[in-house]
Design an enzyme around this catalytic site. Structure first.
Site, PDB file in Angstrom:
ATOM      1  N   GLY A   1       0.798  -1.216   0.000  1.00  0.00           N
ATOM      2  CA  GLY A   1       0.000   0.000   0.000  1.00  0.00           C
ATOM      3  C   GLY A   1       0.833   1.270   0.000  1.00  0.00           C
ATOM      4  O   GLY A   1       0.283   2.369  -0.102  1.00  0.00           O
ATOM      5  N   SER A   2       2.153   1.126   0.110  1.00  0.00           N
ATOM      6  CA  SER A   2       3.048   2.273   0.272  1.00  0.00           C
ATOM      7  C   SER A   2       3.449   2.888  -1.066  1.00  0.00           C
ATOM      8  O   SER A   2       4.015   2.216  -1.925  1.00  0.00           O
ATOM      9  CB  SER A   2       4.309   1.829   1.028  1.00  0.00           C
ATOM     10  N   THR A   3       3.185   4.177  -1.198  1.00  0.00           N
ATOM     11  CA  THR A   3       3.540   4.880  -2.434  1.00  0.00           C
ATOM     12  C   THR A   3       5.042   4.858  -2.685  1.00  0.00           C
ATOM     13  O   THR A   3       5.504   4.492  -3.766  1.00  0.00           O
ATOM     14  CB  THR A   3       3.066   6.344  -2.371  1.00  0.00           C
TER      15      THR A   3
ATOM     16  N   SER B   1       7.286   2.908  -1.571  1.00  0.00           N
ATOM     17  CA  SER B   1       7.810   1.572  -1.830  1.00  0.00           C
ATOM     18  C   SER B   1       7.740   1.241  -3.321  1.00  0.00           C
ATOM     19  O   SER B   1       8.579   0.487  -3.833  1.00  0.00           O
ATOM     20  CB  SER B   1       7.034   0.521  -1.027  1.00  0.00           C
TER      21      SER B   1
END
Length: 201
Positions: A12-14, A16
């Site tokens: 869910g991490s941008t 990442s």
């Protein structure tokens, strides 16, 4: 001594996304091996009293993040699409099933490609990565067998992901992407080069 780096990422991490799409080339240029470690930020946020991403809680910070993501994606030559604030595919997306499938793939040699495909579907094309059918197609494209969804749901695999989350807590990881080099924590896509430098020092 083997030069290596642990890459801790959350689907869910941008930020990442930015790291996942460039870490292998950046590491190879320095002769560093990358160990991909999927985990979940939800329990980390809960431990801090948050029920969603801090980018949603703190609106000014969130608006800055989306603008920063657009700038950095352009810098790296990556496509990028802002996710909606509500509805299917809203930020932050649910990466639980993707993380479970990635664990299997990373054991079988197709996990890194699968991870990049998931991030591309999410942040380049705005797809909902909670869609099990989408994930299954991406996994098969990456080299998985047709039984990958069932294997991802096996209790032993669920326990492996839970163990990753517990290890992330032990290491003091509080966000993604994070990198561990010789026991030292580096946080953020903009610290990838620092972490790689430390791996070859």
């Amino acid at each position: 001594m083997t030069r290596s780096i642990e890459f801790w990422f959350e689907f869910g991490s941008t930020y990442s996304y930015l790291t996942a799409m460039r870490i292998e080339d950046a590491a190879a240029a320095r002769g560093v091996a990358v160990h991909w470690r999927p985990f979940l930020l939800g329990p980390v946020f809960t431990a801090q009293g948050w029920d969603t991403s801090p980018f949603n809680i703190y609106k000014a910070k969130g608006e800055y993040m989306w603008r920063d993501m657009a700038r950095r994606a352009t810098r790296y030559g990556l496509p990028f699409r802002r996710l909606p604030e509500s509805g299917p595919g809203a930020f932050p997306q649910n990466g639980l099933m993707a993380a479970r499938m990635a664990l299997i793939g990373l054991n079988e040699g197709w996990g890194e490609d699968f991870t990049r495909k998931v991030y591309s579907a999410e942040f380049a094309h705005g797809k909902d990565i909670a869609d099990a059918g989408l994930l299954e197609r991406l996994a098969v494209m990456a080299g998985a067998g047709p039984d990958v969804l069932a294997r991802a749901q096996a209790q032993s695999n669920k326990d492996r992901l839970k163990a990753n989350v517990e290890e992330a807590f032990r290491l003091g990881i509080f966000g993604a992407p994070s990198f561990i080099v010789n026991g030292e924590l580096y946080w953020g896509d903009d610290r990838l080069e620092d972490a790689l430098d430390a791996a070859v020092a």
